[in-house]
Design a protein around this motif. Structure first.
Motif, PDB file in Angstrom:
ATOM      1  N   ALA A 180      11.810  -1.289  -4.571  1.00  0.00           N
ATOM      2  CA  ALA A 180      12.054  -2.725  -4.725  1.00  0.00           C
ATOM      3  C   ALA A 180      10.751  -3.518  -4.650  1.00  0.00           C
ATOM      4  O   ALA A 180      10.582  -4.515  -5.363  1.00  0.00           O
ATOM      5  N   ARG A 181       9.817  -3.073  -3.820  1.00  0.00           N
ATOM      6  CA  ARG A 181       8.547  -3.782  -3.651  1.00  0.00           C
ATOM      7  C   ARG A 181       7.594  -3.560  -4.828  1.00  0.00           C
ATOM      8  O   ARG A 181       6.691  -4.357  -5.054  1.00  0.00           O
ATOM      9  N   THR A 182       7.777  -2.455  -5.549  1.00  0.00           N
ATOM     10  CA  THR A 182       6.848  -2.111  -6.630  1.00  0.00           C
ATOM     11  C   THR A 182       7.425  -2.288  -8.031  1.00  0.00           C
ATOM     12  O   THR A 182       6.671  -2.361  -8.999  1.00  0.00           O
ATOM     13  N   GLY A 183       8.735  -2.293  -8.142  1.00  0.00           N
ATOM     14  CA  GLY A 183       9.351  -2.304  -9.465  1.00  0.00           C
ATOM     15  C   GLY A 183       9.401  -0.915 -10.088  1.00  0.00           C
ATOM     16  O   GLY A 183       9.777  -0.755 -11.248  1.00  0.00           O
ATOM     17  N   LEU A 184       9.024   0.099  -9.306  1.00  0.00           N
ATOM     18  CA  LEU A 184       9.067   1.487  -9.782  1.00  0.00           C
ATOM     19  C   LEU A 184      10.412   2.093  -9.423  1.00  0.00           C
ATOM     20  O   LEU A 184      11.107   1.612  -8.532  1.00  0.00           O
ATOM     21  N   SER A 185      10.751   3.171 -10.090  1.00  0.00           N
ATOM     22  CA  SER A 185      12.016   3.818  -9.771  1.00  0.00           C
ATOM     23  C   SER A 185      11.871   4.685  -8.517  1.00  0.00           C
ATOM     24  O   SER A 185      10.790   5.206  -8.215  1.00  0.00           O
ATOM     25  N   ARG A 186      12.961   4.810  -7.817  1.00  0.00           N
ATOM     26  CA  ARG A 186      13.012   5.681  -6.635  1.00  0.00           C
ATOM     27  C   ARG A 186      12.603   7.095  -7.036  1.00  0.00           C
ATOM     28  O   ARG A 186      11.868   7.771  -6.325  1.00  0.00           O
ATOM     29  N   ARG A 187      13.098   7.540  -8.171  1.00  0.00           N
ATOM     30  CA  ARG A 187      12.801   8.892  -8.656  1.00  0.00           C
ATOM     31  C   ARG A 187      11.299   9.098  -8.857  1.00  0.00           C
ATOM     32  O   ARG A 187      10.752  10.134  -8.489  1.00  0.00           O
ATOM     33  N   THR A 188      10.624   8.121  -9.446  1.00  0.00           N
ATOM     34  CA  THR A 188       9.174   8.215  -9.649  1.00  0.00           C
ATOM     35  C   THR A 188       8.460   8.384  -8.319  1.00  0.00           C
ATOM     36  O   THR A 188       7.575   9.234  -8.179  1.00  0.00           O
ATOM     37  N   LEU A 189       8.847   7.596  -7.337  1.00  0.00           N
ATOM     38  CA  LEU A 189       8.208   7.661  -6.024  1.00  0.00           C
ATOM     39  C   LEU A 189       8.426   9.020  -5.373  1.00  0.00           C
ATOM     40  O   LEU A 189       7.500   9.608  -4.803  1.00  0.00           O
TER      41      LEU A 189
ATOM     42  N   ALA B 239       0.662  -0.812  -8.879  1.00  0.00           N
ATOM     43  CA  ALA B 239       1.830  -1.401  -8.217  1.00  0.00           C
ATOM     44  C   ALA B 239       1.903  -0.970  -6.754  1.00  0.00           C
ATOM     45  O   ALA B 239       2.211  -1.779  -5.871  1.00  0.00           O
ATOM     46  N   LEU B 240       1.605   0.294  -6.488  1.00  0.00           N
ATOM     47  CA  LEU B 240       1.615   0.786  -5.113  1.00  0.00           C
ATOM     48  C   LEU B 240       0.544   0.094  -4.273  1.00  0.00           C
ATOM     49  O   LEU B 240       0.788  -0.270  -3.117  1.00  0.00           O
ATOM     50  N   GLY B 241      -0.629  -0.081  -4.844  1.00  0.00           N
ATOM     51  CA  GLY B 241      -1.694  -0.778  -4.131  1.00  0.00           C
ATOM     52  C   GLY B 241      -1.268  -2.179  -3.717  1.00  0.00           C
ATOM     53  O   GLY B 241      -1.514  -2.607  -2.582  1.00  0.00           O
ATOM     54  N   HIS B 242      -0.616  -2.888  -4.612  1.00  0.00           N
ATOM     55  CA  HIS B 242      -0.140  -4.235  -4.275  1.00  0.00           C
ATOM     56  C   HIS B 242       0.914  -4.180  -3.180  1.00  0.00           C
ATOM     57  O   HIS B 242       0.899  -4.999  -2.264  1.00  0.00           O
ATOM     58  N   ALA B 243       1.824  -3.231  -3.259  1.00  0.00           N
ATOM     59  CA  ALA B 243       2.878  -3.125  -2.244  1.00  0.00           C
ATOM     60  C   ALA B 243       2.286  -2.866  -0.861  1.00  0.00           C
ATOM     61  O   ALA B 243       2.739  -3.431   0.135  1.00  0.00           O
ATOM     62  N   PHE B 244       1.260  -2.021  -0.799  1.00  0.00           N
ATOM     63  CA  PHE B 244       0.638  -1.689   0.483  1.00  0.00           C
ATOM     64  C   PHE B 244      -0.507  -2.637   0.844  1.00  0.00           C
ATOM     65  O   PHE B 244      -1.135  -2.491   1.888  1.00  0.00           O
ATOM     66  N   GLU B 245      -0.787  -3.600  -0.035  1.00  0.00           N
ATOM     67  CA  GLU B 245      -1.881  -4.551   0.161  1.00  0.00           C
ATOM     68  C   GLU B 245      -3.215  -3.827   0.354  1.00  0.00           C
ATOM     69  O   GLU B 245      -3.999  -4.135   1.246  1.00  0.00           O
ATOM     70  N   LEU B 246      -3.446  -2.830  -0.515  1.00  0.00           N
ATOM     71  CA  LEU B 246      -4.678  -2.049  -0.508  1.00  0.00           C
ATOM     72  C   LEU B 246      -5.299  -2.076  -1.899  1.00  0.00           C
ATOM     73  O   LEU B 246      -4.581  -1.962  -2.896  1.00  0.00           O
ATOM     74  N   PRO B 247      -6.614  -2.182  -1.991  1.00  0.00           N
ATOM     75  CA  PRO B 247      -7.253  -2.065  -3.303  1.00  0.00           C
ATOM     76  C   PRO B 247      -7.137  -0.628  -3.805  1.00  0.00           C
ATOM     77  O   PRO B 247      -6.962   0.307  -3.011  1.00  0.00           O
ATOM     78  N   LEU B 248      -7.218  -0.450  -5.103  1.00  0.00           N
ATOM     79  CA  LEU B 248      -7.112   0.905  -5.665  1.00  0.00           C
ATOM     80  C   LEU B 248      -8.148   1.845  -5.074  1.00  0.00           C
ATOM     81  O   LEU B 248      -7.869   3.019  -4.841  1.00  0.00           O
ATOM     82  N   GLY B 249      -9.346   1.344  -4.805  1.00  0.00           N
ATOM     83  CA  GLY B 249     -10.384   2.181  -4.200  1.00  0.00           C
ATOM     84  C   GLY B 249      -9.948   2.743  -2.860  1.00  0.00           C
ATOM     85  O   GLY B 249     -10.252   3.882  -2.521  1.00  0.00           O
ATOM     86  N   GLY B 250      -9.206   1.950  -2.106  1.00  0.00           N
ATOM     87  CA  GLY B 250      -8.689   2.420  -0.824  1.00  0.00           C
ATOM     88  C   GLY B 250      -7.654   3.520  -0.993  1.00  0.00           C
ATOM     89  O   GLY B 250      -7.639   4.495  -0.246  1.00  0.00           O
ATOM     90  N   LEU B 251      -6.804   3.363  -1.988  1.00  0.00           N
ATOM     91  CA  LEU B 251      -5.805   4.401  -2.255  1.00  0.00           C
ATOM     92  C   LEU B 251      -6.448   5.671  -2.805  1.00  0.00           C
ATOM     93  O   LEU B 251      -6.155   6.776  -2.370  1.00  0.00           O
ATOM     94  N   PHE B 252      -7.339   5.484  -3.767  1.00  0.00           N
ATOM     95  CA  PHE B 252      -7.919   6.632  -4.455  1.00  0.00           C
ATOM     96  C   PHE B 252      -9.004   7.346  -3.666  1.00  0.00           C
ATOM     97  O   PHE B 252      -9.458   8.422  -4.060  1.00  0.00           O
ATOM     98  N   SER B 253      -9.439   6.791  -2.549  1.00  0.00           N
ATOM     99  CA  SER B 253     -10.452   7.484  -1.740  1.00  0.00           C
ATOM    100  C   SER B 253      -9.945   8.843  -1.280  1.00  0.00           C
ATOM    101  O   SER B 253     -10.739   9.760  -1.065  1.00  0.00           O
ATOM    102  N   ALA B 254      -8.638   9.003  -1.174  1.00  0.00           N
ATOM    103  CA  ALA B 254      -8.056  10.290  -0.781  1.00  0.00           C
ATOM    104  C   ALA B 254      -8.383  11.387  -1.791  1.00  0.00           C
ATOM    105  O   ALA B 254      -8.407  12.568  -1.447  1.00  0.00           O
ATOM    106  N   LEU B 255      -8.635  11.007  -3.041  1.00  0.00           N
ATOM    107  CA  LEU B 255      -8.958  12.006  -4.062  1.00  0.00           C
ATOM    108  C   LEU B 255     -10.229  12.777  -3.731  1.00  0.00           C
ATOM    109  O   LEU B 255     -10.417  13.901  -4.189  1.00  0.00           O
ATOM    110  N   CYS B 256     -11.115  12.176  -2.924  1.00  0.00           N
ATOM    111  CA  CYS B 256     -12.388  12.817  -2.567  1.00  0.00           C
ATOM    112  C   CYS B 256     -12.297  13.563  -1.238  1.00  0.00           C
ATOM    113  O   CYS B 256     -13.313  14.079  -0.761  1.00  0.00           O
TER     114      CYS B 256
END
Length: 86
Positions: A33-42, A59-76
């Motif tokens: 509901a917060r992202t507009g994405l489907s439950r299945r996608t999540l 969309a996830l970044g906005h829901a969690f109030e995090l910039p994409l860099g903050g989310l994607f830092s996990a990739l490293c």
């Protein structure tokens, strides 16, 4: 000689999504509901069946109030980010 970057840690990214959702106590339905994405996608992202698109993570970044860099830092996770020595 071509130097290839390390593989992104996609498991760390999906686990970060699960952690962020869990820290907030959000169900899949609430995050949907917060992202507009489907439950299945999540669910598929958290279970590692898909990685999702850039728009999905935006969309996830906005829901969690995090910039994409903050989310994607996990990739490293497991290797040094570009420009940093291990």
């Amino acid at each position: 000689m071509t130097i290839l970057p390390p593989e992104p840690n996609l498991d760390a990214l999906r686990l970060q999504l699960a952690r962020l959702r869990g820290e907030r106590g959000w169900t899949y339905d609430e995050l949907a509901a917060r992202t507009g994405l489907s439950r299945r996608t999540l669910i598929e992202i958290e279970q590692g069946r898909t990685i999702g698109s850039l728009a999905t993570w935006h969309a996830l970044g906005h829901a969690f109030e995090l910039p994409l860099g903050g989310l994607f830092s996990a990739l490293c996770e497991g290797h040094a980010p570009p420009g940093r020595t291990p």
